[in-house]
Motif scaffolding. Structure first.
Motif, PDB file in Angstrom:
ATOM      1  N   GLY A  94       0.815  -1.210   0.000  1.00  0.00           N
ATOM      2  CA  GLY A  94       0.000   0.000   0.000  1.00  0.00           C
ATOM      3  C   GLY A  94       0.849   1.261   0.000  1.00  0.00           C
ATOM      4  N   ARG A  95       1.910   1.260   0.813  1.00  0.00           N
ATOM      5  CA  ARG A  95       2.805   2.428   0.834  1.00  0.00           C
ATOM      6  C   ARG A  95       3.505   2.594  -0.508  1.00  0.00           C
ATOM      7  N   LEU A  96       3.943   1.490  -1.081  1.00  0.00           N
ATOM      8  CA  LEU A  96       4.610   1.544  -2.381  1.00  0.00           C
ATOM      9  C   LEU A  96       3.653   2.075  -3.447  1.00  0.00           C
ATOM     10  N   ARG A  97       2.416   1.581  -3.427  1.00  0.00           N
ATOM     11  CA  ARG A  97       1.412   2.050  -4.385  1.00  0.00           C
ATOM     12  C   ARG A  97       1.171   3.542  -4.196  1.00  0.00           C
ATOM     13  N   GLY A  98       1.137   3.991  -2.942  1.00  0.00           N
ATOM     14  CA  GLY A  98       0.942   5.411  -2.663  1.00  0.00           C
ATOM     15  C   GLY A  98       2.079   6.258  -3.191  1.00  0.00           C
ATOM     16  N   HIS A  99       3.309   5.788  -3.040  1.00  0.00           N
ATOM     17  CA  HIS A  99       4.455   6.534  -3.560  1.00  0.00           C
ATOM     18  C   HIS A  99       4.422   6.599  -5.082  1.00  0.00           C
ATOM     19  N   LEU A 100       4.059   5.503  -5.693  1.00  0.00           N
ATOM     20  CA  LEU A 100       3.999   5.475  -7.153  1.00  0.00           C
ATOM     21  C   LEU A 100       2.871   6.331  -7.696  1.00  0.00           C
ATOM     22  N   ALA A 101       1.785   6.451  -6.953  1.00  0.00           N
ATOM     23  CA  ALA A 101       0.643   7.249  -7.391  1.00  0.00           C
ATOM     24  C   ALA A 101       0.774   8.709  -6.970  1.00  0.00           C
ATOM     25  N   GLY A 102       1.838   9.056  -6.292  1.00  0.00           N
ATOM     26  CA  GLY A 102       2.029  10.439  -5.881  1.00  0.00           C
ATOM     27  C   GLY A 102       1.261  10.797  -4.620  1.00  0.00           C
ATOM     28  N   ASN A 103       0.924   9.790  -3.800  1.00  0.00           N
ATOM     29  CA  ASN A 103       0.231  10.009  -2.527  1.00  0.00           C
ATOM     30  C   ASN A 103      -1.056  10.813  -2.684  1.00  0.00           C
ATOM     31  N   ARG A 104      -1.797  10.541  -3.726  1.00  0.00           N
ATOM     32  CA  ARG A 104      -3.099  11.191  -3.909  1.00  0.00           C
ATOM     33  C   ARG A 104      -4.084  10.631  -2.892  1.00  0.00           C
ATOM     34  N   PRO A 105      -4.996  11.471  -2.394  1.00  0.00           N
ATOM     35  CA  PRO A 105      -6.005  10.951  -1.468  1.00  0.00           C
ATOM     36  C   PRO A 105      -6.954   9.995  -2.211  1.00  0.00           C
ATOM     37  N   HIS A 106      -7.520   9.092  -1.466  1.00  0.00           N
ATOM     38  CA  HIS A 106      -8.464   8.135  -2.046  1.00  0.00           C
ATOM     39  C   HIS A 106      -9.668   8.898  -2.602  1.00  0.00           C
ATOM     40  N   PRO A 107     -10.198   8.491  -3.757  1.00  0.00           N
ATOM     41  CA  PRO A 107     -11.329   9.212  -4.356  1.00  0.00           C
ATOM     42  C   PRO A 107     -12.558   9.295  -3.462  1.00  0.00           C
ATOM     43  N   SER A 108     -12.732   8.338  -2.560  1.00  0.00           N
ATOM     44  CA  SER A 108     -13.917   8.383  -1.705  1.00  0.00           C
ATOM     45  C   SER A 108     -13.820   9.501  -0.663  1.00  0.00           C
ATOM     46  N   ARG A 109     -12.641  10.056  -0.454  1.00  0.00           N
ATOM     47  CA  ARG A 109     -12.490  11.138   0.521  1.00  0.00           C
ATOM     48  C   ARG A 109     -13.338  12.345   0.129  1.00  0.00           C
ATOM     49  N   GLU A 110     -13.357  12.669  -1.167  1.00  0.00           N
ATOM     50  CA  GLU A 110     -14.166  13.797  -1.635  1.00  0.00           C
ATOM     51  C   GLU A 110     -15.652  13.502  -1.440  1.00  0.00           C
ATOM     52  N   LEU A 111     -16.059  12.271  -1.747  1.00  0.00           N
ATOM     53  CA  LEU A 111     -17.459  11.892  -1.567  1.00  0.00           C
ATOM     54  C   LEU A 111     -17.840  11.940  -0.087  1.00  0.00           C
ATOM     55  N   ALA A 112     -16.927  11.521   0.790  1.00  0.00           N
ATOM     56  CA  ALA A 112     -17.187  11.596   2.223  1.00  0.00           C
ATOM     57  C   ALA A 112     -17.349  13.049   2.659  1.00  0.00           C
ATOM     58  N   GLY A 113     -16.578  13.945   2.059  1.00  0.00           N
ATOM     59  CA  GLY A 113     -16.718  15.368   2.350  1.00  0.00           C
ATOM     60  C   GLY A 113     -18.100  15.883   1.964  1.00  0.00           C
ATOM     61  N   HIS A 114     -18.600  15.409   0.813  1.00  0.00           N
ATOM     62  CA  HIS A 114     -19.953  15.790   0.393  1.00  0.00           C
ATOM     63  C   HIS A 114     -20.990  15.269   1.394  1.00  0.00           C
ATOM     64  N   ALA A 115     -20.784  14.042   1.876  1.00  0.00           N
ATOM     65  CA  ALA A 115     -21.715  13.462   2.854  1.00  0.00           C
ATOM     66  C   ALA A 115     -21.692  14.266   4.153  1.00  0.00           C
ATOM     67  N   ARG A 116     -20.504  14.641   4.607  1.00  0.00           N
ATOM     68  CA  ARG A 116     -20.408  15.447   5.833  1.00  0.00           C
ATOM     69  C   ARG A 116     -21.100  16.797   5.671  1.00  0.00           C
ATOM     70  N   GLN A 117     -20.903  17.417   4.505  1.00  0.00           N
ATOM     71  CA  GLN A 117     -21.534  18.708   4.235  1.00  0.00           C
ATOM     72  C   GLN A 117     -23.053  18.577   4.241  1.00  0.00           C
TER      73      GLN A 117
END
Length: 139
Positions: A94-117
């Motif tokens: 998982g850490r290796l995948r994160g480094h290779l992907a540039g440590n982008r946040p998971h796409p569901s984080r934005e959706l969770a933000g919408h749910a919180r709002q």
């Protein structure tokens, strides 16, 4: 001395309560936890591994067992060591995948933000909509 013997009334037959549906899939979660405690998930993973992959996993767990042995033939302490090795390797991947992907946040984080709002605005229906999208694994 005669005793007045009266039979007890038969219990009234009541209809059994209907079985409740599995709300939130708790029954499935319970079954999954029980199978994990019985190492069924580990046995399924072990069965899918090639001999070389099993050797690697055994080496990571610092074990010298025969990679051809069935998982349930290993003692519980060995199975626990294998599970810990899998967890370490998974975290590393998982850490290796994160480094290779540039440590982008998971796409569901934005959706969770919408749910919180939506919750903050008191819009429960919209919050449930966003959570349903996350749970379906769309993001």
């Amino acid at each position: 001395m005669s005793a007045d013997i009266r039979p007890f009334p038969a219990p009234a037959r009541s209809s059994a309560e209907p079985v409740q549906q599995d709300r939130g899939e708790w029954g499935a979660l319970r079954a999954e936890l029980h199978s994990r405690c019985a190492d069924e998930d580990l046995a399924a993973l072990w069965a899918d591994l090639a001999i070389g992959e099993r050797r690697t996993l055994l080496a990571s767990a610092r074990m010298s067992a025969d990679p051809r042995v069935a998982i349930h033939d290993l003692p519980k302490s060995a199975r626990d060591a294998l599970r810990a090795a899998i967890e370490r390797m998974s975290q590393y991947a998982g850490r290796l995948r994160g480094h290779l992907a540039g440590n982008r946040p998971h796409p569901s984080r934005e959706l969770a933000g919408h749910a919180r709002q939506a919750l903050a605005e008191g819009n429960t229906e919209a919050a449930l909509h966003w959570l349903a999208i996350i749970e379906r694994g769309v993001a």
